[in-house]
Motif scaffolding. Sequence first.
Motif: not given
Lengths: 428, 152
Positions: A414-428
């Motif tokens: 869950s955390c790995l997918i969530a981390w990917l989501y945070i990166w893609l949606r807010y920091f990329l």
Amino acid sequence: MSAIAALVIFVVAFFFIATEKIDKVKVVLVAGAVMLVLGFAPGADVWFSQHAGIDWEVIFLLLGMMIIVGVLKQTGLFDYLAIWSAKRSGGKPYRLMVMLMLITAVASPFLDNVTTIMLVAPVTVVVCNRLHIPAQPYLIAEILASNIGGAATLIGDPPNIIIGSRAGLTFTDFLVHMAPIVVVIFVVFVLLTRVLFRKSFRYNPEHVNAVLALQERRAITDVRLLTRCLVVLGLVVVAFSLHSVLHIDPSVVAMVGAGVMLLVSRMDVTEVLNEVEWPTLVFFMGLFVMVSGLAHTGVISTFGEWVIGQVDGNFFGAATALLFGSAVLGAFFDNIPYVATMAPVVEGLVAEVPDARIGQALWWAFALGADFGGNGTAVAASANVVAIGIAARTGHRISFWQFTRYGIIVTIMSCLIAWLYIWLRYFL
Amino acid sequence: MQAQQIAVTVPTVTVRDSVAHAVRLMALRRLPGMIVVDDRGRPRTVLPGTQVLRMAVPDSYRADRALARAIDEAHADHYWDELGDLTVGDCLHREPARVVTVSLDGTLLEVAALMAGQRSPLVAVVDRAGVLVGAITLERVIAEFAVAHPDV
């Protein structure tokens, strides 16, 4: 000096909460009282300041939802749905597990996780007993599903309520930012259970008739009551969603909803109020007093400044640390006191972020980590403890490690997918 | 009239006895409740019949009556099959002790008030050391009333 004393009181209290050596309600009441008596938490702030004392927004939102759920659970809806789905599964174990997880995950965002588990777990045990299969894998899967599903909304998980109130995030904010990733994680989780519990999917088709004999229609005795309750719950959810238009606080919506629910259900008020988890509400109040003591003595601001210094402008690093750090800490301690304590620190950190969107991303990373950390161990969230208690009382004991070995895998996923989501949606 | 004059000897159970044994004992001896004693013979708690039955009904059905309704008749008739080897102690450890006791010289009014106040159809009679010497049943107390008012 007062900061050190407040910190010592807090650490000792946290030790007793984490180890459960003493009832956690007694612990927070005593620790809160000591903070008050020693003047670490000024009475005026404790009672009348939303962010420097007891957050009544959180307390009344919880109270209102507990009353609404207290009425709703009398309707038999969840028994109906769980038995209906068990029948629809034809007794096939994986299909049964998926349907039960789906019911749990869909209910969790709107009811609290403990209630959802208390409604679904007993039916699960009955169905598993009839199929002569062990109930443990199904109960574990339901717990994990409830903690994942609950992350989707403001009211789905107590940490979200605390974060929403502290950060000024609305029900819609949670739906827009949390629900999409929760859906993705849930789908991956459902696929993962096929592998995780693969040894538990053996059954004897001869026992299916015993499941088909269950009479789900008899669970619902008052269709009018059920209809009224669902209408009120629907209106409450709509009112939550229209916060940006109506500007009515979630706690007010929940309390009005609770009042309307009592009126339309015509149930005995005392009976419904017995369904309210008063110890949980008192626990929250005591917790807020303890955190207030830490805030007033400067412990939180000192820690917050240290955190800001460590972050040093690297906000993606901060989001990563918040997500994984919260998951690890949330897994070993009850995630509610953890979030109550850390929320002011995150608030201070967010205040340093020049971009509001990035600031909000930190809150989402915090919420996702704390919510998914609830799956980490058998004691990480109240729903886990309640379900394991039900399992033990019905002869399907789940050991700490039996749960935790699945919980850790799901939390990491869950955390790995969530981390990917945070990166893609807010920091990329 | 004193408690010792209307007390009768009743069978008791300990926390180690099975719930099934307690229910069977209550049924066979037609008792309105059951007294749970400790190793020294002192009453630990006095359970009215409905509370003994409560131990025999699995938690899930008591907490969720909708689920109890959904159980088909064939299985519902054997709800106690799920009890297994559950003991009285397993059920009592979460409950506060209900010590409904009266001393040997307790009066009829004292016994009646205790029964009414504690909603217990059974009162344990104890000696000075707190050891059980007998019990008074609801039937015995109301019989005294009926005898005193035969024409009502």
